[in-house]
Design a protein around this motif. Structure first.
Motif, mmCIF file in Angstrom:
data_model
loop_
_atom_site.group_PDB
_atom_site.id
_atom_site.type_symbol
_atom_site.label_atom_id
_atom_site.label_comp_id
_atom_site.label_asym_id
_atom_site.label_seq_id
_atom_site.Cartn_x
_atom_site.Cartn_y
_atom_site.Cartn_z
ATOM 1 N N LEU A 169 0.822 -1.204 0.000
ATOM 2 C CA LEU A 169 0.000 0.000 0.000
ATOM 3 C C LEU A 169 0.859 1.257 0.000
ATOM 4 O O LEU A 169 0.477 2.280 -0.583
ATOM 5 N N PHE A 170 2.021 1.169 0.667
ATOM 6 C CA PHE A 170 2.903 2.332 0.764
ATOM 7 C C PHE A 170 4.319 1.975 0.312
ATOM 8 O O PHE A 170 5.296 2.493 0.845
ATOM 9 N N SER A 171 4.391 1.110 -0.696
ATOM 10 C CA SER A 171 5.659 0.720 -1.333
ATOM 11 C C SER A 171 6.669 0.146 -0.351
ATOM 12 O O SER A 171 7.880 0.297 -0.519
ATOM 13 N N VAL A 172 6.179 -0.516 0.699
ATOM 14 C CA VAL A 172 7.047 -1.070 1.728
ATOM 15 C C VAL A 172 7.413 -2.503 1.368
ATOM 16 O O VAL A 172 6.557 -3.291 0.941
ATOM 17 N N ASP A 173 8.670 -2.846 1.538
ATOM 18 C CA ASP A 173 9.115 -4.214 1.315
ATOM 19 C C ASP A 173 8.611 -5.103 2.455
ATOM 20 O O ASP A 173 8.848 -4.821 3.629
ATOM 21 N N ALA A 174 7.909 -6.179 2.111
ATOM 22 C CA ALA A 174 7.272 -7.026 3.122
ATOM 23 C C ALA A 174 8.283 -7.666 4.057
ATOM 24 O O ALA A 174 8.065 -7.744 5.271
ATOM 25 N N ALA A 175 9.409 -8.118 3.512
ATOM 26 C CA ALA A 175 10.435 -8.734 4.354
ATOM 27 C C ALA A 175 11.045 -7.720 5.305
ATOM 28 O O ALA A 175 11.296 -8.020 6.482
ATOM 29 N N ASP A 187 10.974 1.642 10.533
ATOM 30 C CA ASP A 187 12.102 1.803 9.621
ATOM 31 C C ASP A 187 11.697 1.553 8.174
ATOM 32 O O ASP A 187 12.050 2.319 7.266
ATOM 33 N N SER A 188 10.945 0.485 7.944
ATOM 34 C CA SER A 188 10.590 0.139 6.569
ATOM 35 C C SER A 188 9.595 1.120 5.974
ATOM 36 O O SER A 188 9.676 1.452 4.781
ATOM 37 N N VAL A 189 8.660 1.613 6.770
ATOM 38 C CA VAL A 189 7.688 2.593 6.278
ATOM 39 C C VAL A 189 8.377 3.914 5.962
ATOM 40 O O VAL A 189 8.107 4.535 4.919
ATOM 41 N N ILE A 190 9.250 4.355 6.836
ATOM 42 C CA ILE A 190 9.933 5.631 6.616
ATOM 43 C C ILE A 190 10.880 5.560 5.421
ATOM 44 O O ILE A 190 10.963 6.499 4.622
ATOM 45 N N MET A 191 11.577 4.444 5.279
ATOM 46 C CA MET A 191 12.593 4.327 4.233
ATOM 47 C C MET A 191 12.054 3.775 2.921
ATOM 48 O O MET A 191 12.815 3.598 1.978
ATOM 49 N N ALA A 192 10.756 3.511 2.841
ATOM 50 C CA ALA A 192 10.181 2.985 1.599
ATOM 51 C C ALA A 192 10.441 3.958 0.445
ATOM 52 O O ALA A 192 10.341 5.185 0.619
ATOM 53 N N PRO A 193 10.775 3.459 -0.724
ATOM 54 C CA PRO A 193 11.113 4.335 -1.846
ATOM 55 C C PRO A 193 9.939 5.212 -2.280
ATOM 56 O O PRO A 193 8.801 4.755 -2.357
#
Length: 325
Positions: A169-175, A187-193
């Motif tokens: 939904l927000f280009s976040v990597d699932a792993a 971390d993953s939400v903030i750093m999502a491309p």
């Protein structure tokens, strides 16, 4: 007896503030001088003389450890301990005198450093201006309405990903999202491309985002913003701060022209997002129709244009722009 922040100064001549508290908001990237020190005081407000007693503290999570307070060789000599964070999370601290646990325990929140960094990069000016100061020191009870709203957007994205089991939904990597819950959520939400522009090395805000990894890298005039970011991040991360945005999952910094369009739509009650307002339903099609939420009480420019407006889902019969919760 109770815990206090330590007193004194450091090489940069920053004052240490002595304040009674049972909650510590910390960061691996550092906090204001003294704000990681737990000091035991007696009922008359004096540091306890523990020279002939034994003191030690334990934590229920291995995200922190303890050292003697600066300038002291033992815990007893310093009437307390220095709390050293090593990773993000929440922990409880129990201290013991002569082997007996003290009745009071202390809550420690070590916020994800990326959350502090993105608050600095997105809203450093607002954090600095909204911080409640005591001389040059941010008060422990200081609140940044704008910072709370920006951080809530990030937490809301995490909630939406979990509710829908859909990091995409927000280009976040699932792993990456599930790598080390719940720190990895942030971390993953903030750093999502393509999501938060200051994380991009080419963005003008990337330098402050990078510098905010360590308080020592922050220029002195901006340390109040950093210290406010630490407090704001802790409240959102440990869930003690409520969401002021009504489940918004994005924000927009409107230009003067965009604000004129948004303000006109707010007054008219239109059910359609106006053209040139800065956002369309195509930006987040999974959540369309979208609504722009104008949150009063946050930081505004001299022309009364808000630094940020917020984006959330709505039903088709609700106005496209609102200032209602």
């Amino acid at each position: 007896m109770g815990p206090f922040w330590g007193g004194g100064g450091d090489d940069d001549e920053e004052e240490r503030k002595i304040e009674e508290t049972y909650t510590f908001s910390l960061a691996v990237g550092g906090v204001a001088p003294g704000r990681a020190e737990l000091v035991l005081f007696d009922d008359e407000g004096r540091a306890m003389d523990l020279s002939k007693r034994q003191i030690y503290c334990l934590t229920d999570k291995n995200i922190i450890h303890f050292e003697p307070r600066p300038g002291n060789s033992t815990y007893a000599e310093g009437s307390g301990v220095l709390i050293v964070p090593t990773e993000a999370g929440t922990a409880k601290v129990t201290c013991f005198l002569d082997g007996a646990p003290l009745e009071d325990t202390y809550a420690v929140t070590v916020s994800p450093q990326n959350l502090i960094q993105i608050l600095m990069a997105e809203a450093g000016t607002q954090l600095k201006d909204e911080a409640a100061m005591d001389d040059d020191i941010v008060r422990l009870e200081s609140i940044s309405p704008t910072g709370n709203a920006i951080a809530a957007v990030i937490r809301n994205r995490i909630n939406l990903i979990e509710a829908n089991d859909a990091p995409a939904l927000f280009s976040v990597d699932a792993a990456a999202f599930e790598a080390d819950p719940d720190v990895s959520y942030y971390d993953s939400v903030i750093m999502a491309p393509g999501q938060f522009s200051p994380t991009n090395s080419a963005d003008t805000g990337n330098e402050i985002f990078t510098d905010a990894a360590d308080r020592n890298f922050i220029e002195k005039e901006w340390r109040a913003a950093y210290d406010q970011a630490v407090l704001t991040a802790a409240g959102v991360y440990n869930q003690s701060t409520t969401d002021p945005t009504g489940n918004a999952f994005a924000f927009l910094s409107p230009t003067a022209e965009q604000w004129l369009v948004i303000n006109e739509a707010l007054a008219s009650g239109t059910l359609e997002l106006p053209a040139n307002c800065g956002v369309t339903d195509d930006n987040f099609p999974e959540f369309a129709p979208l609504q722009i939420f104008v949150l009063y009480g946050t930081w505004t420019y001299d022309d009364l244009r808000p630094a940020f407006v917020f984006v959330r889902n709505r039903t088709a019969d609700r106005p496209a722009v609102t200032n209602l919760p």
